[in-house]
Write a protein that holds these residues in place. Structure first.
Motif, PDB file in Angstrom:
ATOM      1  N   LEU A   3       0.825  -1.215   0.000  1.00  0.00           N
ATOM      2  CA  LEU A   3       0.000   0.000   0.000  1.00  0.00           C
ATOM      3  C   LEU A   3       0.854   1.257   0.000  1.00  0.00           C
ATOM      4  O   LEU A   3       0.521   2.255  -0.642  1.00  0.00           O
ATOM      5  CB  LEU A   3      -0.945   0.007   1.205  1.00  0.00           C
ATOM      6  N   LEU A   6       1.869   2.080  -3.421  1.00  0.00           N
ATOM      7  CA  LEU A   6       0.781   2.654  -4.214  1.00  0.00           C
ATOM      8  C   LEU A   6       0.673   4.160  -3.975  1.00  0.00           C
ATOM      9  O   LEU A   6       0.401   4.921  -4.899  1.00  0.00           O
ATOM     10  CB  LEU A   6      -0.549   1.986  -3.852  1.00  0.00           C
ATOM     11  N   VAL A   7       0.880   4.571  -2.735  1.00  0.00           N
ATOM     12  CA  VAL A   7       0.742   5.997  -2.391  1.00  0.00           C
ATOM     13  C   VAL A   7       1.706   6.851  -3.205  1.00  0.00           C
ATOM     14  O   VAL A   7       1.405   7.991  -3.559  1.00  0.00           O
ATOM     15  CB  VAL A   7       0.968   6.200  -0.881  1.00  0.00           C
ATOM     16  N   LEU A  12      -5.079   4.232  -6.034  1.00  0.00           N
ATOM     17  CA  LEU A  12      -5.343   3.555  -4.769  1.00  0.00           C
ATOM     18  C   LEU A  12      -6.567   2.636  -4.887  1.00  0.00           C
ATOM     19  O   LEU A  12      -7.441   2.628  -4.000  1.00  0.00           O
ATOM     20  CB  LEU A  12      -5.558   4.584  -3.657  1.00  0.00           C
ATOM     21  N   VAL A  15      -7.712   0.473  -1.902  1.00  0.00           N
ATOM     22  CA  VAL A  15      -8.338   1.225  -0.809  1.00  0.00           C
ATOM     23  C   VAL A  15      -9.835   1.406  -1.073  1.00  0.00           C
ATOM     24  O   VAL A  15     -10.678   1.200  -0.189  1.00  0.00           O
ATOM     25  CB  VAL A  15      -7.657   2.597  -0.644  1.00  0.00           C
ATOM     26  N   PHE A 114     -10.314   8.782   0.157  1.00  0.00           N
ATOM     27  CA  PHE A 114      -8.911   9.146  -0.100  1.00  0.00           C
ATOM     28  C   PHE A 114      -8.315   9.867   1.106  1.00  0.00           C
ATOM     29  O   PHE A 114      -7.186   9.577   1.530  1.00  0.00           O
ATOM     30  CB  PHE A 114      -8.834  10.040  -1.341  1.00  0.00           C
ATOM     31  N   CYS A 117      -7.592   7.494   3.968  1.00  0.00           N
ATOM     32  CA  CYS A 117      -6.422   6.664   3.658  1.00  0.00           C
ATOM     33  C   CYS A 117      -5.134   7.460   3.866  1.00  0.00           C
ATOM     34  O   CYS A 117      -4.196   6.985   4.502  1.00  0.00           O
ATOM     35  CB  CYS A 117      -6.515   6.152   2.225  1.00  0.00           C
TER      36      CYS A 117
END
Length: 218
Positions: A3, A6-7, A12, A15, A114, A117
């Motif tokens: 994860l 991915l950021v 995302l 998520v 978003f 997250c």
């Protein structure tokens, strides 16, 4: 373990998929809870409800979840009955409460997901760092500048309605004198001849954005 990668540079999607599953499960449970309220619980049965499940194992079947939620609904009802409310009143209160959860759940959008997250990600790096969405960033800027545009009233959601909590002294609403605490805002227009936009069922922040408008406008 992916994860955080991915950021950096990727969509995302996982998520949003996780939230989609969460919303589906939450809707299922809340609709089940509402159906349970069709019948008054039997408060003479000797049983216990575990409120804090942070250390409890995850339920593995729908039947286990049903049993957990049956006891949760019964516990919520019992709290109201112990306060002296008749079953019919407790039933009505809980149905409204659970339907309110469903409304708020349905109002969560991709920007909210978003932001949550990114806040979770930021807190893993530094507990004092937070991600501010464009809307929250603007709210923060307004608070820091101590310069507010709007009608001069505090608002809150009451089921589907935006309700006046209080009128800020010296503001436009106080000077006008028409708005009172507990009034409901059902529509908002811009200008004397503007079309009134129905805001029943809207998110509170969306209604605030519509009401606030630029300085010196009607």
């Amino acid at each position: 373990y992916r994860l955080d990668d991915l950021v950096k540079s990727q969509p995302l999607d996982p998520v949003y998929e996780m939230f989609k599953v969460y919303r589906t499960r939450a809707r299922e449970r809340l609709n089940y809870a509402i159906r349970l309220l069709e019948t008054e619980p039997d408060f003479t049965v000797d049983e216990t409800y575990q409120f804090d499940r942070s250390e409890a194992p995850w339920a593995t079947t729908s039947e286990e979840l049903d049993e957990i939620w049956r006891k949760r609904v019964k516990n919520d009802a019992l709290n109201l009955v112990l306060e002296g409310e008749p079953w019919e009143k407790a039933q009505d209160v809980l149905i409204k409460r659970y339907k309110g959860y469903l409304r708020r759940l349905d109002q969560v959008n991709n920007d909210d997901v978003f932001a949550r997250c990114m806040n979770a990600f930021a807190h893993t790096l530094d507990p004092h760092s937070s991600y501010l969405s464009p809307r929250n960033s603007e709210e923060y800027r307004i608070q820091m500048s101590l310069s507010y545009f709007g009608i001069g009233a505090s608002l809150q959601l009451d089921e589907d309605y935006v309700q006046i909590v209080n009128i800020i002294p010296g503001g436009p609403a106080a000077i006008d004198g028409k708005l009172k605490p507990k009034d409901r805002i059902t529509g908002v227009a811009q200008g004397h001849e503007g079309e009134i936009v129905d805001v029943i069922g809207w998110r509170l922040d969306d209604v605030v954005d519509l009401i606030r408008g630029p300085a010196n406008t009607v």
